[in-house]
Write a protein that holds these residues in place. Structure first.
Motif, PDB file in Angstrom:
ATOM      1  N   ARG A 118      11.280  -8.113   0.188  1.00  0.00           N
ATOM      2  CA  ARG A 118       9.985  -8.752  -0.118  1.00  0.00           C
ATOM      3  C   ARG A 118      10.009  -9.392  -1.511  1.00  0.00           C
ATOM      4  NH1 ARG A 118       4.141  -7.956   2.393  1.00  0.00           N
ATOM      5  NH2 ARG A 118       3.324  -9.745   1.290  1.00  0.00           N
ATOM      6  N   VAL A 119      10.681  -8.741  -2.450  1.00  0.00           N
ATOM      7  CA  VAL A 119      10.774  -9.305  -3.807  1.00  0.00           C
ATOM      8  C   VAL A 119      11.516 -10.645  -3.765  1.00  0.00           C
ATOM      9  CG1 VAL A 119      11.702  -8.931  -6.126  1.00  0.00           C
ATOM     10  CG2 VAL A 119      10.661  -7.025  -4.877  1.00  0.00           C
ATOM     11  N   ARG A 120      12.546 -10.697  -2.942  1.00  0.00           N
ATOM     12  CA  ARG A 120      13.326 -11.941  -2.828  1.00  0.00           C
ATOM     13  C   ARG A 120      12.455 -13.065  -2.251  1.00  0.00           C
ATOM     14  NH1 ARG A 120      17.491  -9.765  -0.609  1.00  0.00           N
ATOM     15  NH2 ARG A 120      18.556  -9.357  -2.558  1.00  0.00           N
ATOM     16  N   ASP A 121      11.691 -12.736  -1.230  1.00  0.00           N
ATOM     17  CA  ASP A 121      10.806 -13.759  -0.650  1.00  0.00           C
ATOM     18  C   ASP A 121       9.756 -14.222  -1.663  1.00  0.00           C
ATOM     19  OD1 ASP A 121      12.173 -13.676   1.723  1.00  0.00           O
ATOM     20  OD2 ASP A 121      10.799 -12.243   2.671  1.00  0.00           O
ATOM     21  N   TYR A 122       9.328 -13.282  -2.491  1.00  0.00           N
ATOM     22  CA  TYR A 122       8.338 -13.628  -3.517  1.00  0.00           C
ATOM     23  C   TYR A 122       8.966 -14.546  -4.578  1.00  0.00           C
ATOM     24  CZ  TYR A 122       4.785 -12.936  -7.144  1.00  0.00           C
ATOM     25  OH  TYR A 122       3.812 -13.129  -8.097  1.00  0.00           O
ATOM     26  N   ALA A 123      10.165 -14.200  -5.006  1.00  0.00           N
ATOM     27  CA  ALA A 123      10.857 -15.027  -6.003  1.00  0.00           C
ATOM     28  C   ALA A 123      11.004 -16.459  -5.484  1.00  0.00           C
ATOM     29  CB  ALA A 123      12.223 -14.432  -6.324  1.00  0.00           C
ATOM     30  N   ARG A 145      16.587   0.223 -11.848  1.00  0.00           N
ATOM     31  CA  ARG A 145      15.892  -0.445 -10.738  1.00  0.00           C
ATOM     32  C   ARG A 145      15.213  -1.737 -11.193  1.00  0.00           C
ATOM     33  NH1 ARG A 145      12.860   3.624  -6.638  1.00  0.00           N
ATOM     34  NH2 ARG A 145      14.556   5.087  -6.270  1.00  0.00           N
ATOM     35  N   LEU A 146      14.680  -1.715 -12.410  1.00  0.00           N
ATOM     36  CA  LEU A 146      14.098  -2.965 -12.923  1.00  0.00           C
ATOM     37  C   LEU A 146      15.178  -4.044 -13.029  1.00  0.00           C
ATOM     38  CD1 LEU A 146      11.709  -1.687 -15.746  1.00  0.00           C
ATOM     39  CD2 LEU A 146      11.046  -2.879 -13.639  1.00  0.00           C
ATOM     40  N   ALA A 147      16.377  -3.610 -13.378  1.00  0.00           N
ATOM     41  CA  ALA A 147      17.482  -4.578 -13.505  1.00  0.00           C
ATOM     42  C   ALA A 147      17.765  -5.248 -12.158  1.00  0.00           C
ATOM     43  CB  ALA A 147      18.725  -3.876 -14.042  1.00  0.00           C
ATOM     44  N   ARG A 148      17.563  -4.488 -11.075  1.00  0.00           N
ATOM     45  CA  ARG A 148      17.780  -5.106  -9.754  1.00  0.00           C
ATOM     46  C   ARG A 148      16.712  -6.153  -9.466  1.00  0.00           C
ATOM     47  NH1 ARG A 148      18.365  -0.380  -5.648  1.00  0.00           N
ATOM     48  NH2 ARG A 148      18.964  -2.046  -4.233  1.00  0.00           N
ATOM     49  N   LEU A 149      15.480  -5.858  -9.856  1.00  0.00           N
ATOM     50  CA  LEU A 149      14.426  -6.883  -9.702  1.00  0.00           C
ATOM     51  C   LEU A 149      14.782  -8.109 -10.538  1.00  0.00           C
ATOM     52  CD1 LEU A 149      10.964  -5.059 -10.030  1.00  0.00           C
ATOM     53  CD2 LEU A 149      12.384  -5.357  -8.007  1.00  0.00           C
TER      54      LEU A 149
END
Ligand code: GCW
Length: 692
Positions: free
Chosen positions: A193-198, A231-235
């Motif tokens: 979902r983060v990828r779709d948001y980006a 985990r923030l680094a992955r975002l």
């Protein structure tokens, strides 16, 4: 996404790439859309290529072949900034349009630099991705690739969305479900979902995202530690692939929360060292972190004033720690006394931001950006521009708007906000005698502090439609387009969004575009009148409560009595707020004869029988606008219902049910506001309509 094609449609937002333009354009484009290439190998360029393939496949119905960049013959080439083809296209373009003044990023789409081919390029890698989205947008709107010759630049260096997301997954002032970043005290692992948001953000040129609430709890302060950084680094990595830098909100008290230090005094060497070493740890995980956002001395958040230090002292200690890593501090200017005594008529919350920050112009470090809200109060449906934003000369500034509809209908009511943002950003500013726009001053290119930009508190959550109301997606879209180009016309943007989201076919296209463009005026007409603001239910900020904030500590008053209403902010007899503007604007607001009607009660206290420029009395305007607004809400619902059968059922139903809520809300506002003023003033409606 889940459950049925309608959800996919909502989830895709404006990136569904449904064929919209005349088929002939795509069909008549020869082979150019059947082959694609990229020169360069970075992650962002890979994202750009993947998007180009995805978009062309959907729009043409054919998957284009990926070929080597040197291939002769028709193709679309994404050319990296310093590649031969990229440099050539940029120079050709500069020759034809002249050197760009104060532009940070320029995207170029040209079919002329390499005849038979289309070159998409930019002076930055992220710009190459932005060029791909811009190209697909044009194709979708029916533009033929042959003959394409466009250069489009932005002067806003920072184009950021801010999340007020908490670690437990709740979102402060969020109206579209839970956080897409946090759950149960942890950073999410749902990177899909983060990828779709980006991707959504990149498609409109957004280049920064702050993921956590500016109200930083002790728990959220720990985001700066090894407990959360991996985990923030992955975002950050996902956003990086889309040309977007991650930011974090931090607490001014972090040194106290996260170490044994007993005070957070910014001039204490121990505190300074702590920020430096903590920044080092953060950057070890996220080397390209954009920086920190700070809400200090604001609404009971800790800040430098506790130690007798200035806002500049507070910002600079953090900025110094970030400087070696290329990070910036976004220091929020939303500093005011939220413990005001309502009996005290001499204090004016509208003055606070300028009074606090203007004397410090020049005292902030190079990598501090002072971030001020669009208006002097707080994201009301109508406010004058913040005078601080046009006054700062030696400080980088950002204008903050609210995409999430806290005071503008909470994604239940339709309120397309681009017209409001556009009006303020294109408002008058004067620098060294030259008349320019607020947006130009904020970009910093006029004043030699070009770090600034535009930020927006975003309206996104984990709802299947991202924004809770399908038509509220238009606000996110418009935010990106406006941050890129503050001058772009809201009508153009609304039409672009509608075409990309629903297609260009009638009657949908013109009906939805009109609904969007009317909606801000409609929302304003049934809520607080003539710029006075605030008549909202305390706490939730949805629905009417005329005196809800009148006898409170928040500094938000309308001062209605039996004679009249409004806040006297003149220099002659009031709080003196008008004097914070440059002389031309100051005179306009000060003089009741030239103050625009829609801001009259923001600047003046007037009798109910005062005649507006429209020819109506204030009281009659209140009655008329509330009757009209409630009727307009009903009309919007009817307009939407007339589209039955032309839209997919899921989106149709979702918007229908929201518009029904809006009709009920508008009716409630109408009756509460009209009854209140009828009872206060004793003056009847000229048209004798029902008032309770
Ligand atoms: O309008 C107010 C909101 C608060 C918010 C604050 C701010 C994050 O009601 O919820 O806090 O603005 O901008 O800091």
């Amino acid at each position: 996404m889940t459950a049925g094609s309608g959800d996919v449609t909502m989830y895709d937002c404006w990136l569904g790439y449904r064929r919209a333009g005349p088929e002939a354009v795509v069909a008549g484009s020869g082979d150019v859309l059947s082959r694609v290439a990229v020169s360069g190998a970075s992650a962002v360029l890979r994202t750009a290529l993947a998007e180009l393939v995805r978009g062309l496949s959907a729009l043409t119905g054919r998957v284009p072949a990926v070929v080597p960049e040197q291939t002769a013959g028709p193709l679309v080439l994404i050319a990296a900034p310093r590649s031969a083809a990229g440099a050539h296209a940029l120079t050709t373009m500069t020759r034809t349009r002249g050197p760009a003044d104060g532009e940070d990023e320029v995207i170029v789409m040209t079919a002329l630099a390499r005849p038979g081919q289309v070159v998409l390029t930019s002076n930055t890698e992220a710009g190459c991705l932005h060029a791909v989205f811009a190209f697909l947008r044009r194709l979708q709107a029916g533009q033929a690739p042959a003959g394409l010759h466009v250069a489009d630049g932005t002067a806003s260096r920072l184009r950021m969305v801010s999340h007020w997301d908490n670690l437990d997954g709740t979102i402060e002032r969020g109206y579209a479900g839970a956080s897409i970043f946090f759950k149960d005290g942890q950073v999410t692992q749902d990177l899909h979902r983060v990828r779709d948001y980006a991707r959504l953000l990149a498609s409109v040129g957004v280049n920064a995202v702050c993921v956590n609430n500016v109200n930083v709890t002790a728990e959220a302060a720990r985001l700066l530690t090894a407990a959360h950084l991996p985990r923030l680094a992955r975002l950050a990595g996902i956003f990086r692939d889309h040309g977007i830098r991650l930011f974090l909100s931090v607490s001014f008290d972090s040194p106290m929360i996260l170490s044994g230090i007993r005070a957070a005094d910014p001039l204490d060497p121990q505190v300074r060292d702590w920020w430096r070493s903590q920044a080092g740890q953060v950057y070890a995980h996220i080397p390209d972190l954009g920086g920190f956002q700070v809400k200090a001395d604001s609404e009971s958040r800790p800040g430098p004033s506790v130690y007798g230090r200035s806002q500049a002292d507070g910002a600079n200690v953090i900025a110094d720690a970030l400087r070696p890593f290329g990070g910036v501090v976004l220091w929020r200017a939303f500093v005011y006394d939220c413990w005001q005594d309502w009996r005290d008529r001499s204090t004016d919350r509208a003055r606070a931001c300028y009074d606090t920050f203007m004397p410090l112009d020049g005292a902030f470090g190079e990598n501090v950006i002072v971030q001020a809200k669009l208006g002097p109060m707080d994201f009301q449906v109508r406010e004058p521009p913040s005078p601080l934003l046009t006054a700062l000369r030696l400080t980088s500034a950002a204008i903050e708007v609210q995409i999430t509809q806290e005071y503008t209908g909470q994604q239940k009511d339709l309120c397309f906000l681009h017209p409001q943002w556009h009006e303020v950003m294109n408002g008058r500013a004067v620098v060294d005698g030259d008349v320019t726009t607020l947006a130009h001053v904020v970009s910093g290119h006029k004043t030699g502090r070009p770090n600034g930009g535009v930020t927006g508190v975003v309206n996104v959550g984990d709802d299947p439609s991202w924004t809770g109301h399908v038509l509220a997606q238009a606000n996110l879209y418009a935010f990106g387009r406006l941050a890129w180009d503050p001058g772009i016309d809201p009508g153009t943007v609304a039409a672009e969004w509608v075409t990309a989201t629903f297609g260009a076919a009638e009657p949908v296209a013109s009906t939805v575009t009109r609904m969007l463009l009317d909606s801000w005026r409609v929302y304003e007409s049934y809520t607080a009148p003539l710029g006075v603001g605030w008549m909202v239910t305390p706490g939730t900020h949805y629905g009417p409560s005329v005196d809800g904030y009148e006898y409170s500590r928040w500094g938000t008053y309308h001062f209605a009595d039996r004679e009249g209403i409004g806040v006297d902010r003149t220099a002659a007899t009031g709080t003196g707020f008008t004097a914070q503007y440059e002389p031309g604007q100051a005179r306009m607001y000060e003089d009741i004869g030239s103050c625009p009607d829609e801001l009259l009660l923001f600047f003046h206290h007037v009798p109910y029988r005062h005649r507006l420029k429209s020819g109506k009395t204030v009281i009659q305007h209140i009655y008329d606008s509330h009757f009209d607004g409630a009727e307009d809400a009903r009309r919007m619902l009817r307009d939407w219902l007339s589209l039955a059968g032309h839209l997919d059922p899921v989106r149709f139903e979702q918007v229908r049910s929201r518009l029904e809520l809006q009709v009920a809300n508008a009716k409630e506002w109408r009756d509460v506001v009209n009854s209140y003023f009828f009872r206060k003033s004793g003056i009847g409606d000229e048209l004798g309509r029902k008032i309770f």
